[in-house]
Design an enzyme around this catalytic site. Sequence first.
Site, short mmCIF file in Angstrom:
data_model
loop_
_atom_site.label_atom_id
_atom_site.label_comp_id
_atom_site.label_asym_id
_atom_site.label_seq_id
_atom_site.Cartn_x
_atom_site.Cartn_y
_atom_site.Cartn_z
NE ARG A 261 60.42 -9.92 40.45
CZ ARG A 261 60.12 -10.47 41.62
NH1 ARG A 261 60.33 -11.76 41.80
NH2 ARG A 261 59.65 -9.74 42.59
NE ARG A 276 61.93 -19.53 37.22
CZ ARG A 276 62.33 -19.29 38.47
NH1 ARG A 276 62.82 -18.10 38.77
NH2 ARG A 276 62.26 -20.21 39.39
CD GLU A 348 59.33 -17.05 46.51
OE1 GLU A 348 60.41 -17.60 46.23
OE2 GLU A 348 59.17 -15.83 46.58
CB SER A 351 58.74 -14.06 49.53
OG SER A 351 60.00 -13.90 50.10
NE ARG A 393 56.45 -18.11 40.76
CZ ARG A 393 57.68 -18.27 41.21
NH1 ARG A 393 57.88 -18.41 42.51
NH2 ARG A 393 58.70 -18.28 40.39
#
Length: 431
Positions: A261, A276, A348, A351, A393
């Site tokens: 990403r 991130r 988060e 998801s 994460r």
Amino acid sequence: MIDPRLLREEPDLIRAAQEKRGLSGSVVDRALEADAARRAAIADFEHLRAEQKQLGKLIAKATGEEKVDLLARTKRLAADVKTAEATQSEAEQDWRDALYAIPNPAADESPAGGEDDYVVLSEHGTPRDFEAEGFEPRDHVELGRILGAIDVERGAKVSGSRFYYLTGAGADLELALVNMAMDQARSAGFITMIPPTLVKPRAMEGTGFLGQAADDVYRIEGQDTYLVGTSEVPLAAYHSDEILDGDTLPRRYVAFSPCYRKEAGSHGKDTRGIIRVHWFDKVEMFSYTTLEEASAEHERLLGWEREWLDKLELAYRVIDVAAGDLGLSAKRKFDCEAWVPTQGRYRELTSTSNCTDFQTRRLDIRGRFATEGGQPEVKPIATLNGTLVAIPRTIVAILETHQQADGSVRIPEALRPYLQGREVLEPVSGA
RNA sequence: GGAGGUGUCGCCUAGCCCGGUUUAUGGCGCCCGCCUGCUAAGCGGGUUGAGGGUUGUGCCCUCUCGCGGGUUCAAAUCCCGCCACCUCCGCCA
């Protein structure tokens, strides 16, 4: 892609859905106009084409002067047919572009509004009270350094910011988490997959990642190829252009893959550590099922995510993501957010999205179902996806949550069999 | 990367040389019915998918033979490009 019939027959529903996401309804009018233009162009072309075919049949039989006459007539017609065909394909392209710009209408249950308008559905576990335990928790970067588990400095040296190495216990932890996640999914009936992560535009567009999310996607220079940000992409495109036997649904796949990403637009956010990053590994669940079963399947995916987080002994909450914060493809989305002690908030971790028939319409995936009367029926089906484990994460949450005063980290019991029976990760010297 | 071959309706397959009743043949599978004293055998019919029109709800039309162009009045069929797969060679983990 939304159902074109729904757009034509109930445009106000789509307008309301746009508003709920905080978007303009003008795309609806654009799409309606394009639809009308398209249908006019189709009628025009088909009329001319039918005439041409009729004449063609006569020519085949005709002879002599009659044939010469017919040839002269149809020669002019041929040019008109060609023009009409070009007009039609242009109109269809416009129509498609307009339709593709419209996101999946959010579910009635989804809260209206944007990023901060989520609704907390449930909370699980209790955040640790480090003050009561009498020590200041270290953050994951510090713990990673002490344990010789995460090396962000060398990640940056070699690859740039938002890259990292997992080393020693950190690498062991990833492999353990992946194997444990795969075991859980396999016993729930998922088919294990290792998909390609470079894909053609069709797969990317079909899953809805070339819309507003396009800025976040890495494209290979000089090639019509993209690096996927999630294995949802190759898993959805896996059955593209196929009609699946209804009896084989639901089909559940679980994939391990790297994810890439750009993180465009998040400058300055989460710059410290591995919350991130531009690359991470992930285990993702993916279901193909009927439209009728989709909501129930969504709850099941959430259930498997919760089972996973419970086994890791993390404190977390489940939120119902607001309409404006849904991806293009999702009708409804639940996030599981784990408590990160040094940030004093929930972040988060997993998801799960119900994309209904939005992706399957774009990718031409349908189901063939038996009917009461006789001939089987071909209908759109639904796709859903859900994270089992996004490695960085999850490592953050585990290290920070289960750390001890001396800098060691207690391994949750369920994970121990995957870590050679280790119960604690101990600090190492001289990283 | 080079050479050759292949790609047809869920699967298999005919048609391609030689363009025009091709409405793409046949088989398997599937669906409906008949027959039958059992879930067999046999018989008849149906069965690619998408879109448009009409609302006569049944019919009409268009597209669909890997994809995209071209030639032609007309393309599964001829020509060009691309893609995928197979075989062989080269290279490589």
